[in-house]
Scaffold this motif. Structure first.
Motif, short mmCIF file in Angstrom:
data_model
loop_
_atom_site.label_atom_id
_atom_site.label_comp_id
_atom_site.label_asym_id
_atom_site.label_seq_id
_atom_site.Cartn_x
_atom_site.Cartn_y
_atom_site.Cartn_z
N GLU A 137 0.81 -1.22 0.00
CA GLU A 137 0.00 0.00 0.00
C GLU A 137 0.84 1.27 0.00
OE1 GLU A 137 -2.90 -3.05 1.46
OE2 GLU A 137 -0.78 -2.63 1.79
N ARG A 171 0.45 -2.64 -6.93
CA ARG A 171 -0.86 -3.11 -6.49
C ARG A 171 -1.85 -2.83 -7.62
NH1 ARG A 171 -2.48 -4.69 -1.70
NH2 ARG A 171 -4.67 -4.63 -1.14
N PRO A 381 -5.96 3.06 0.30
CA PRO A 381 -5.59 3.98 -0.79
C PRO A 381 -6.56 5.14 -0.99
CG PRO A 381 -5.32 1.71 -1.50
CD PRO A 381 -6.04 1.66 -0.19
#
Length: 398
Positions: A137, A171, A381
């Motif tokens: 993240e 990601r 996010p």
């Protein structure tokens, strides 16, 4: 007043970075299951004298994980034989991300809202301790925020798209931020709309092309989504495990098999598929406690680290809580205030100030509901954009 707040930005961010480093020094590495998996795969890649994914191991992998995050671990281990330099680097990236967040808010709203948003970001407990692990993240958010900042900066749209593609390498959510900035440009700067697309596609081709040359497969992002849907959404645990354990298929073929199996299930269970969406939404946004694991004592020996800071444990043990649990409760209430305040800003929705954060949050949430499963860390996010809306609400009410 404005000049004073301008002068405070860099000192505040420097203090923020120093605090990240102090937390890392005191509490050490946080062994999240995914973080441990990244380290193991990086070590395995080094043993094969290759980067991740190793070409000769494509049939052995149960699935393709977050490529960029694993290769950052690989780089740290190759250069320093330790992940600590990487965690120090991530601590600095966290601070730069805060600066980028401030600049994006200033550009899309105004300086006053940006300063309020930065203060909220810096005092929010969940923004501390994230750099004590190798999870995806943090670097994902850095490259996403850098990408948006570059897209907003005249003449740097292509570089912005490239940065968003790199974020996607860490990601597979970069497409959400790309679509978010495209929606924003559609209503504000239509001439800029093509440049991020060019940069994004170009970088995807570079990453995938280099992977194809090395492994024979065009791999540019993780392939875990369809597997997760099978594991969490349907009753095909046996079939899913057979796919996972197969050595006859490579990771792309396994991903296609999971996709096919899941789509067949959806055709037969459309109502059940839709009914799963509200629980996914609740599980995704119910709390923001994951990063509190960084402060758990003796966390290296915890069988299941998340349990100590889970909502069920906090409710069951209240008010007899440990210090880290009290910190988690404080974080939870701050999180609730941020969520409620951000939602209140929708009562005076304006395209110029709300479109970017709302687009990213809405598109990301929709993606998670349709092809994801509910997990608290999945909304991380979106937190900067939720904070952006909360700050806008606070400034509006003054």
């Amino acid at each position: 007043m404005q000049n004073c707040s301008h002068q405070l930005i860099l000192p505040l961010i420097l203090v923020f970075i120093i605090l990240q480093l102090i937390i890392l020094a005191i509490f050490g590495y946080t062994p999240y299951p995914d973080s441990e998996g990244y380290i193991w795969l990086a070590q395995d890649s080094i043993a094969h004298q290759d980067i991740y994914p190793v070409g000769s191991e494509l049939n052995q992998y149960p699935f393709l994980w977050n490529i960029g995050a694993i290769n950052m671990v690989w780089l740290s281990l190759v250069c320093f034989n330790s992940i600590i330099p990487l965690l120090v680097f991530y601590s600095v990236l966290k601070g730069i991300t805060a600066w980028l967040f401030y600049q994006i808010t200033k550009e899309t709203i105004n300086h006053q809202v940006a300063f309020i948003a930065l203060i909220i970001y810096l005092i929010y407990p969940a923004n501390y301790g994230e750099s004590t692990s190798t999870l995806s993240e943090l670097p994902f958010m850095f490259f996403s925020m850098l990408g948006i900042y570059l897209c907003l900066t005249k003449g740097f749209g292509i570089l912005g798209g490239i940065s968003l593609a790199i974020a996607n390498w860490f990601r597979p959510m970069g497409i959400v931020f790309l679509l978010g900035i495209l929606v924003y440009f559609l209503f504000s700067h239509r001439k800029k709309i093509v440049h991020p697309i060019i940069g994004y596609v170009l970088m995807i081709c570079v990453i995938g092309g280099l992977s194809m040359k090395r492994t024979g497969l065009f791999l540019y992002q993780a392939k875990t989504g369809w597997m997760a849907l099978m594991d969490y959404s349907s009753n095909h645990a046996t079939e899913s495990m057979q796919i996972r354990e197969s050595t006859d298929w490579n990771v792309s073929q396994k991903d296609s098999a999971w996709q096919s199996l899941f789509m067949d299930w959806v055709k037969d269970h459309p109502i059940e598929y839709i009914k799963q969406m509200p629980p996914k939404l609740i599980n995704t946004y119910l709390s923001d406690n994951v990063n509190m694991c960084a402060f758990i004592p003796d966390k290296a020996n915890q069988e299941y680290m998340y349990e100590e800071v889970s909502m069920n444990t906090l409710i069951h043990n209240f008010p007899r809580l440990s210090p880290v649990q009290w910190l988690t409760v404080l974080n939870f209430f701050i999180y609730l205030v941020i969520i409620i305040t951000s939602m209140s800003s929708l009562f005076y929705f304006r395209l110029d100030t709300h479109l970017l954060p709302v687009s990213i949050i809405a598109l990301g949430t929709l993606l998670l509901l349709c092809v994801g499963h509910g997990e608290a860390r999945f909304h991380i996010p979106f937190m900067p954009f939720i904070i952006m809306m909360a700050a806008n609400s606070i400034k509006h009410d003054r």
